[in-house]
Design an enzyme around this catalytic site. Structure first.
Site, PDB file in Angstrom:
ATOM      1  CB  THR A 147       4.473  11.139  -6.926  1.00 27.62           C
ATOM      2  OG1 THR A 147       3.812  12.128  -6.144  1.00 27.62           O
ATOM      3  CG2 THR A 147       5.528  11.838  -7.570  1.00 27.62           C
ATOM      4  CD  GLU A 182       8.209  11.483  -4.306  1.00 21.98           C
ATOM      5  OE1 GLU A 182       7.029  11.139  -3.590  1.00 21.98           O
ATOM      6  OE2 GLU A 182       7.842  12.511  -4.966  1.00 21.98           O
ATOM      7  CE  LYS A 233      -1.867  12.367   0.128  1.00 20.00           C
ATOM      8  NZ  LYS A 233      -0.643  11.976   0.721  1.00 20.00           N
ATOM      9  CD1 TRP A 247      -0.351  13.086  -4.359  1.00 24.47           C
ATOM     10  CD2 TRP A 247      -0.404  15.101  -3.076  1.00 24.47           C
ATOM     11  NE1 TRP A 247       0.716  12.715  -3.294  1.00 24.47           N
ATOM     12  CE2 TRP A 247       0.249  14.050  -2.400  1.00 24.47           C
ATOM     13  CE3 TRP A 247      -0.565  16.268  -2.648  1.00 24.47           C
ATOM     14  CZ2 TRP A 247       1.024  14.358  -1.176  1.00 24.47           C
ATOM     15  CZ3 TRP A 247      -0.180  16.480  -1.196  1.00 24.47           C
ATOM     16  CH2 TRP A 247       0.840  15.573  -0.760  1.00 24.47           C
TER      17      TRP A 247
END
Lengths: 565, 565
Positions: A198, A342, A452, A457
């Site tokens: 991420t 996550e 975003k 991202w």
């Protein structure tokens, strides 16, 4: 010790083959539409597993790891994918973890330096790559060969290998001739099965490992009535990329439910999606708002039959209210879901709960516009700056903290990030939310300074560092501003170091473009006299957002091909 | 190590309170109908937890255990219930495991000697007991006080304590004045949360422990579309006793789904059930066929409104086809489920799968009459006497072996039973089944020599031993023969040791009645010249069943009050 047998992915595929051997997997590929059934899928997954075992990636093989992290991550070899959504990618979903290896889905839209970092960080031993993404991967390898030192082979997702300098084999050659059955091992449920990076506020992406147990749990969680339940008469088309948190887990849950799968392949256009919905009778699909904006425009201009479609799951960013209304008018329920890498990823789903089902349309619409109700099996809290839990009154806000069996409790080999991002067993999500008395979670702000865009991202901090490294820049701040199609786009605000501010915007954008993909390049670079500061001397991003976020500075400036997908 | 946070029951109740504070729990009790909501339920569960912690049963307390089994079962204190289905019993479902203690649900219908054995085996430290069941428990204690040596207190489920020799406190006094919030500990998912004994072929019941993880897994498993999913607009009435494998897990899954609960209390009559369905709008109910036969007769003779009822889940034994048709005619879908104490319990559910939904009624009926499709998350195999897997052709049969996250892998402190009943990680169920090409499991025989009457097990071997201990009996065999109301009843076949066979039936039945509850007493004792033997000299039960199982020897002989429930 008392207990049941381990929670692994194995029973889902086993069951689908037993009960639904003839249910289809349909895939749009570089080579056209491919169509087979669970029975054939199972055969090919077994062939892949045998090929992997032959290559030395079987159960007993532990991860080779430069950083000596074996004790932290006691899994098997990490094998990466660099692919769009298609049947071969889906084959790796069960084939790789089933052998005891770990499936590392890489986002091919990332800047080369990120790809290099995560391949090196993960010490990937094989990379499965799409033919159309091969040039991008070749570029990353050529630019940073050391990062790929652990990679023993590249497997190109097709019948043959295009001309390339990489040591590559075609996927079909790789599995050809392998037995169509495999003795799936009894794996520990703690064994890492997946890995996804991420992008956060800082330049280094953070890895999130999914154990067999986490994937099992997430699958069962979203199959519950208040998740995204998929039944055996559903036809599921994940448009969300399979490199984004396992396409939100849908390939696993669709298999658990015995549903038909439809994979839309490389860079599907709205017409491709509409065609697949019509031709395959898609009942459930999922993706970011940008995708559905495109479909919406297509439906407005063409005669599209959406009658098979029951649910359209939207995540990544909030859908505009007009979009919810549009699909309602076409008999399609748009369902918001919220999640993160996550959280594996689904944490909340915005179904209309009992008691509200009879409410008037506008009331229900207001609820549906929120991120939704927590999925059974998870827990959350919302805490203010003082660490106190805020009331669930729809007004008070704080940071959303979440925990549960499919929420990670650490980052891969990054103890300092783990230290920073978790508290009391909860993941600190960075999303600032309210919770209304009905329990609907609504994101009102973002505690972390990220952008975003189209579901992907962009690190504002990384862009700022890059801009400030330029000799003509004294200070630079990058903020995300609302954008109709991409939800957010980056806008750079710079204080020039000299007087020559006239051509600065173009030269700075060229500067960024040399290092980053087009879609990272700020749509505009605006010179200002001073960056406002907070009391502690930090950039006051909130003040900048308040002043510059009306969108007029970026609207119309990003071409379609600068899109992340 | 990578992974999520532990799988425990805690999030289910937390979520129900957050999202559905006003959804009701309704309970028929000795004191009349009790009605409160999840919010009040949560308060009372917290009060119970505080009372338990005050009594020394908190998280840090490990099980005191005569047999020194701590290492095998590293849980907390074991606290037993001896209760019907009501709100206080439901409070123990979350209150006891939530503190880290272990909820041991005792079947009050068992013979006293079994109750004594399992209380001693479990080393229970508290027994929660219904006022109406207090005499039964007093009898067991009086007859075998040593077995109850570890019991520190009896908590009578009501406002006050009836006259008793036991050291008893009223439940309402026990929790009175305790705080309505509790700091629920972070428990290991491996911690034993439940315990239930199953009666097998031999006299000693075997304990099955349910860890927090097993209960979490089972809850999520049956909430999937092909389980018994309960949504927030469902009203769930578990008629299956809460001492039978946690009422098939429905109190947990109803909470996870945010459904309304209805508990029918002590020994509900068909009229009570019909009244609760009408008054509370029950949508889903569950129990053994005997219960639904009673309801069916009641509906035939009375004006009952079943319009709220969607699903009627039948387990324990197969429902007669006429019953399925009857409820279909009343708009109620009868759904078969199969399970065992060892499978926590649901393993298969007989939903009509995709592809069969459009089939004609008789075809669907034939499928629905089977035990059903394996629930996602589990695996099974069917093996013949040589240990080979049989084809899924609807013809070949073998013993059903099952494994999965909510299937136990051992018996409580009984390594020899564990050794006998498990193979290759699978539980050997003892059920002989076929599997058809659609995947429907159908029980065709029972490998183990047991009798199931009205949903309760009777050990034929134990009865045989008791009969053969009688001086007038040379040999005795007990078989289960079909019975319309109780599905099976025991029939004894004895070879007299002398010539005086005339009054033997009555005297032997009296002999059994002295040791066992009425419902264990064989409906008839038939004298025969010889028990047929197998080639290896064992009783040939199959030959006996073939000859005597037409039911004429037992029909009409068992009074209603000899029923297990």
């Amino acid at each position: 010790m008392p207990g049941g047998s381990p929670q692994t992915l194995r029973p889902f595929l086993w069951r689908a083959r037993q009960l639904y051997p003839e249910t289809e997997v349909v895939s749009r590929t570089h080579e056209g539409i491919v169509r087979y059934d669970y029975d054939a899928y199972g055969d090919r997954v077994a062939q892949l597993a045998n090929a992997l075992a032959s290559a030395g990636y079987g159960e007993g093989i532990e991860a080779a790891d430069r950083a000596g992290r074996e004790s932290e991550s006691p899994g098997g070899a990490r094998l990466a994918t660099f692919c769009w959504n298609h049947h071969r990618h889906f084959e790796t979903y069960f084939g790789v973890p089933g052998t005891g290896a770990q499936l590392h889905t890489i986002n091919p839209l990332l800047p080369d330096k990120h790809v290099q970092y995560i391949v090196e960080n993960a010490a990937d031993r094989t990379v499965f790559v799409d033919p159309s993404l091969l040039p991008k991967l070749e570029g990353a390898v050529a630019d940073g060969p050391d990062a790929f030192e652990t990679v023993e082979r590249y497997v190109v997702m097709g019948e043959s290998v295009p001309d390339t300098d990489l040591d590559a084999v075609a996927y079909e050659s790789f599995i050809d001739g392998q037995p169509t059955s495999f003795d799936w091992p009894d794996l520990s449920e703690d064994r890492p099965a997946g890995l996804c990076y991420t992008s956060g506020t800082t330049g280094r992406p953070k890895g999130v490992e999914y154990t067999q147990q986490m994937l099992w749990s997430h699958t069962m969680g979203i199959q519950s009535p208040q998740g995204i339940p998929l039944a055996d008469d559903d036809v599921v088309m994940p448009v969300v990329p399979m490199f984004h948190v396992n396409a939100w887990g849908l390939p696993f849950s669709a298999t658990a439910g015995g549903a038909k799968h439809v994979y839309p392949g490389p860079k599907p256009e709205p017409a491709d999606l509409a065609g697949l919905i019509e031709d395959e009778g898609v009942t459930v699909t999922a993706g970011v708002p940008t995708v559905w904006l495109g479909l919406m425009e297509h439906v407005k201009e063409n005669d599209v039959d959406l009658s098979s479609l029951d649910r359209l799951v939207v995540g990544g960013s909030a859908a505009p209210e007009a979009m919810i209304r549009f699909f309602d008018d076409h008999g399609v329920e748009l369902v918001h879901a919220w999640g993160m890498t996550e959280t594996a990823p689904v944490g909340t789903v915005s179904e209309v709960k009992h008691g509200l089902a009879e409410a008037d349309y506008e009331t229900r619409l207001a609820k549906r516009g929120k991120q939704g109700l927590v999925v059974p099996g998870l827990e959350f809290r919302v805490v203010d700056d003082e660490g106190e839990e805020v009331p669930h009154d729809g007004e008070a806000f704080g940071e959303l903290h979440v925990r549960g069996p499919w929420v990670t409790t650490e980052y891969f080999a990054r103890p300092e990030a783990t230290e920073a991002e978790f508290a009391d067993g909860y993941l600190k999500t960075g999303d600032v939310v309210t919770v209304d008395p009905d329990g609907y979670v609504d994101i009102v702000d973002r505690a972390k300074d990220v952008i975003k865009s189209g579901g992907e991202w962009i690190s504002s901090q990384e862009l700022e560092n890059e801009l400030m490294a330029h000799e003509d820049v004294a200070e630079a701040a990058v903020i995300g501003v609302p954008h109709e199609r991409w939800q957010e786009r980056p806008l750079a605000l710079v204080v020039p170091s000299g007087d020559d501010a006239d051509s600065l915007s173009d030269s700075l954008r060229d500067h960024i473009r040399q290092q980053y993909p087009d879609w990272w390049v700020p749509d505009n670079v605006v010179t200002i006299d001073e960056i406002p500061k907070t009391a502690t001397g930090k950039f006051n991003k909130k003040a900048l957002r308040d002043e510059y976020s009306d969108g007029s500075l970026v609207e119309g400036r990003v071409p379609d091909d600068a899109a992340p997908e």
